[in-house]
Design a protein around this motif. Structure first.
Motif, PDB file in Angstrom:
ATOM      1  N   ARG A 124       0.835  -1.212   0.000  1.00  0.00           N
ATOM      2  CA  ARG A 124       0.000   0.000   0.000  1.00  0.00           C
ATOM      3  C   ARG A 124       0.861   1.250   0.000  1.00  0.00           C
ATOM      4  O   ARG A 124       0.574   2.231  -0.679  1.00  0.00           O
ATOM      5  N   ILE A 125       1.933   1.207   0.803  1.00  0.00           N
ATOM      6  CA  ILE A 125       2.839   2.353   0.821  1.00  0.00           C
ATOM      7  C   ILE A 125       3.503   2.516  -0.543  1.00  0.00           C
ATOM      8  O   ILE A 125       3.603   3.622  -1.076  1.00  0.00           O
ATOM      9  N   GLU A 127       2.276   1.673  -3.396  1.00  0.00           N
ATOM     10  CA  GLU A 127       1.272   2.218  -4.318  1.00  0.00           C
ATOM     11  C   GLU A 127       1.145   3.728  -4.182  1.00  0.00           C
ATOM     12  O   GLU A 127       1.069   4.452  -5.168  1.00  0.00           O
ATOM     13  N   GLN A 128       1.106   4.166  -2.916  1.00  0.00           N
ATOM     14  CA  GLN A 128       0.996   5.612  -2.682  1.00  0.00           C
ATOM     15  C   GLN A 128       2.189   6.356  -3.267  1.00  0.00           C
ATOM     16  O   GLN A 128       2.052   7.413  -3.874  1.00  0.00           O
ATOM     17  N   ALA A 131       1.989   6.527  -6.963  1.00  0.00           N
ATOM     18  CA  ALA A 131       0.982   7.517  -7.355  1.00  0.00           C
ATOM     19  C   ALA A 131       1.553   8.927  -7.236  1.00  0.00           C
ATOM     20  O   ALA A 131       1.342   9.777  -8.101  1.00  0.00           O
ATOM     21  N   ARG A 132       2.298   9.158  -6.162  1.00  0.00           N
ATOM     22  CA  ARG A 132       2.905  10.479  -5.993  1.00  0.00           C
ATOM     23  C   ARG A 132       3.944  10.740  -7.071  1.00  0.00           C
ATOM     24  O   ARG A 132       4.068  11.865  -7.579  1.00  0.00           O
ATOM     25  N   GLU A 169       9.969   3.882   1.076  1.00  0.00           N
ATOM     26  CA  GLU A 169       8.957   2.985   1.641  1.00  0.00           C
ATOM     27  C   GLU A 169       9.463   2.350   2.935  1.00  0.00           C
ATOM     28  O   GLU A 169       8.703   2.144   3.873  1.00  0.00           O
TER      29      GLU A 169
END
Length: 305
Positions: A124-125, A127-128, A131-132, A169
RNA sequence: GGUGCCUUAGCUCAGUUGGUAGAGCAACGGACUGAAAAUCCGUGUGUCCCUAGUUCGAUUCUUGGAGGCACCA
């Protein structure tokens, strides 16, 4: 220190240089199994494009980590270290010698020297962060890393998104700087290691690579890739031989362009492998087409240990 | 056989009003600790077809030649 009576014979080298055949000759001679160290041959469903040993070869010598994992499994070098080491422990109960064959330098280093105990990234981290990266670009992430881990910031390749995201991450997940996990130490293994590599004239290697790509196409690489097309976003399919055909399926390039690109990208991959292995001073370079000479060298080294 | 155009990096080509040259692709070198067949960084590598002139200096202009392409015979 306990006497180490078990030996791992490593055969590294660039793609297409004859590692598979040499590995089978050596393993056959010693009655050993082969442990593959290849980040793509581990997957099921891609036998042609990753040049896995064929059924005939697999019948000669027992292979591990070939078509052993599902493409949907996000496989990592850390997981490989754990699994391969566990397997070696078992194999050494019955064998004095095990042969490791592979072209993934990081996997071979993980097996021989170990990776530091750095946590695996939380998806999840990750992915974030990805995205950033897409929204804001790399620079803000680099600046954040400078804050969270000034030590690593100094060393890291600040233009390489993969490296920045990986370090970030770990920082975000653990609250500790990425660099604090890096020990710079090599783990001691409880077996001996004889490290060899396949050495081949560059022009000859490139000829073999080009020829092998043509043979892959004849053997049905296109159909293999077509079956995997729905999974094209998976990491396991960020692989030479598939990406290019996916582009062809998307209508972005012609079939013959795809074939030429597969050849070119395989050559470039081979070059990167040579750069990686070239700095490993433990590797004894051998002629892959002279298995007898390789076996003699290994036997000499076995007597010394 | 005649006329015209072309010949520059491994390939396709640009260019220099005369001061020994540059793009794309290919190639080459490097980095690498849980995406690693991934990701990222760096580097022009050249008898400017040959020859003889003109010139302080020719890859560039002129003569002759070689090879290629097109058209006319």
């Amino acid at each position: 220190m306990p006497t180490r009576t078990k030996t791992l014979v490593v055969i590294a080298g660039p793609t297409g240089s004859g590692k598979t055949d040499l590995g089978i000759a050596v393993a056959g001679h010693f009655g050993s199994p082969v442990v593959s160290a290849d980040s793509r041959q581990v997957f099921r469903g891609m036998p042609i494009g990753t040049a896995q040993p064929d059924p005939e070869q697999l019948a000669l010598v027992r292979h591990y980590f070939v078509a052993s994992h599902d493409i949907t499994e996000p496989y990592t070098s850390g997981q490989y270290e754990t699994e391969a080491l566990g397997l070696l422990g078992k194999l050494f109960e019955k064998h004095d010698i095990v042969v490791a064959v592979g072209g993934s330098g990081l996997y071979i280093d993980a097996l021989c020297g170990g990776l530091d105990a750095i946590p695996k990234g939380d998806p999840r981290i990750r992915e974030q962060l990805v995205a950033r990266l897409e929204k804001e670009g790399l620079q803000p992430l680099v600046e954040e890393l400078a804050r969270l881990d000034p030590v690593h910031y100094e060393k890291v390749d600040r233009q390489n998104p993969n490296r920045i995201i990986r370090a970030l991450e770990v920082c975000l997940q653990t609250g500790l700087p990425y660099s604090s996990f890096r020990t710079g130490r090599t783990k001691m293994r409880d077996f001996n290691i004889i490290k060899t590599g396949t050495l081949m004239d560059r022009a000859e290697l490139y000829r073999r690579i080009d020829l092998r790509v043509d043979k892959m196409m004849e053997a049905g690489l296109e159909e293999e890739a077509r079956a995997l097309y729905p999974h094209r976003a998976l990491n396991s399919l960020q692989t030479v031989g598939y990406r290019e055909l996916f582009e062809y399926f998307d209508g972005r390039i012609s079939r013959s362009e795809a074939v030429e690109l597969i050849k070119r990208n395989s050559r470039r991959y081979a070059k990167r492998q040579m750069t990686w292995f070239g700095r490993d001073e433990e590797i004894r370079w051998l002629d892959p087409l002279q298995p007898q000479a390789a076996i003699e060298y290994i036997e000499t080294m076995l007597k010394k240990s």
